[in-house]
Design a protein around this motif. Structure first.
Motif, PDB file in Angstrom:
ATOM      1  N   PHE A  30       0.809  -1.219   0.000  1.00 45.24           N
ATOM      2  CA  PHE A  30       0.000   0.000   0.000  1.00 45.24           C
ATOM      3  C   PHE A  30       0.847   1.276   0.000  1.00 45.24           C
ATOM      4  N   ASP A  31       2.150   1.133  -0.178  1.00 42.87           N
ATOM      5  CA  ASP A  31       3.056   2.277  -0.217  1.00 42.87           C
ATOM      6  C   ASP A  31       2.784   3.088  -1.486  1.00 42.87           C
ATOM      7  N   ALA A  32       2.434   4.348  -1.322  1.00 47.20           N
ATOM      8  CA  ALA A  32       2.071   5.212  -2.453  1.00 47.20           C
ATOM      9  C   ALA A  32       3.212   5.382  -3.452  1.00 47.20           C
ATOM     10  N   SER A  33       4.449   5.229  -3.015  1.00 49.02           N
ATOM     11  CA  SER A  33       5.573   5.391  -3.935  1.00 49.02           C
ATOM     12  C   SER A  33       5.562   4.324  -5.031  1.00 49.02           C
ATOM     13  N   HIS A  34       5.025   3.132  -4.720  1.00 49.48           N
ATOM     14  CA  HIS A  34       4.927   2.071  -5.732  1.00 49.48           C
ATOM     15  C   HIS A  34       3.930   2.450  -6.821  1.00 49.48           C
ATOM     16  N   LEU A  35       2.825   3.042  -6.421  1.00 48.97           N
ATOM     17  CA  LEU A  35       1.845   3.494  -7.406  1.00 48.97           C
ATOM     18  C   LEU A  35       2.405   4.605  -8.269  1.00 48.97           C
ATOM     19  N   LYS A  36       3.165   5.502  -7.655  1.00 49.06           N
ATOM     20  CA  LYS A  36       3.793   6.594  -8.411  1.00 49.06           C
ATOM     21  C   LYS A  36       4.792   6.027  -9.425  1.00 49.06           C
ATOM     22  N   ALA A  37       5.599   5.056  -9.010  1.00 51.25           N
ATOM     23  CA  ALA A  37       6.571   4.431  -9.912  1.00 51.25           C
ATOM     24  C   ALA A  37       5.857   3.708 -11.054  1.00 51.25           C
ATOM     25  N   ALA A  38       4.749   3.027 -10.750  1.00 45.34           N
ATOM     26  CA  ALA A  38       3.975   2.333 -11.783  1.00 45.34           C
ATOM     27  C   ALA A  38       3.380   3.330 -12.769  1.00 45.34           C
ATOM     28  N   GLU A  39       2.915   4.449 -12.260  1.00 43.26           N
ATOM     29  CA  GLU A  39       2.360   5.496 -13.120  1.00 43.26           C
ATOM     30  C   GLU A  39       3.431   6.059 -14.059  1.00 43.26           C
ATOM     31  N   GLN A  40       4.629   6.262 -13.539  1.00 45.94           N
ATOM     32  CA  GLN A  40       5.739   6.749 -14.367  1.00 45.94           C
ATOM     33  C   GLN A  40       6.083   5.725 -15.456  1.00 45.94           C
ATOM     34  N   GLU A  41       6.065   4.452 -15.092  1.00 45.10           N
ATOM     35  CA  GLU A  41       6.355   3.392 -16.064  1.00 45.10           C
ATOM     36  C   GLU A  41       5.301   3.373 -17.164  1.00 45.10           C
ATOM     37  N   LEU A  42       4.037   3.492 -16.791  1.00 41.39           N
ATOM     38  CA  LEU A  42       2.966   3.524 -17.785  1.00 41.39           C
ATOM     39  C   LEU A  42       3.087   4.736 -18.699  1.00 41.39           C
TER      40      LEU A  42
END
Length: 113
Positions: A30-42
């Motif tokens: 649930f760490d928001a940084s993982h979602l941010k990294a995934a968004e950057q990858e997309l």
């Protein structure tokens, strides 16, 4: 997107009931940084016109579907027909040496003759 959103809305106790999910996997889930990294990858994938193939997609290579360690996702750019061509994969290190580059170039030259 709804399925991904639903997973993120679940309580940890509910997710722990899923086979293969343990406390260590959920630790940073649930760490928001993982979602941010995934968004950057997309964004990178979209910006660079990279196509993603999920292993359940119709155009995912049939032979890879039968490999126990086949990738869940394939990334491709350009016009590549993965169904009807001979395909050779070279697996190596991320820090390729000059001799590794030379070997791959020579190998490919021999194949196209």
């Amino acid at each position: 997107m709804d399925r991904q959103k639903n997973v993120l809305e679940q309580k940890k106790q509910t997710l722990l009931k899923i086979d293969g999910i343990g406390v260590s996997r959920l630790k940073d889930f649930f760490d928001a940084s993982h979602l941010k990294a995934a968004e950057q990858e997309l964004n990178f994938i979209e910006k660079n016109n990279i196509e993603t193939l999920y292993f359940k997609d119709e155009n995912y290579p049939e032979k890879l579907k039968h490999c126990i360690d086949g990738p869940l996702l394939l990334f491709q750019r350009g016009n590549i027909n993965l169904k009807n061509q001979r395909i050779i994969s070279v697996v190596g290190t991320r820090k390729i040496t000059q001799s590794g580059i030379a070997f791959c170039e020579k190998f490919i030259e021999e194949l196209v003759r």
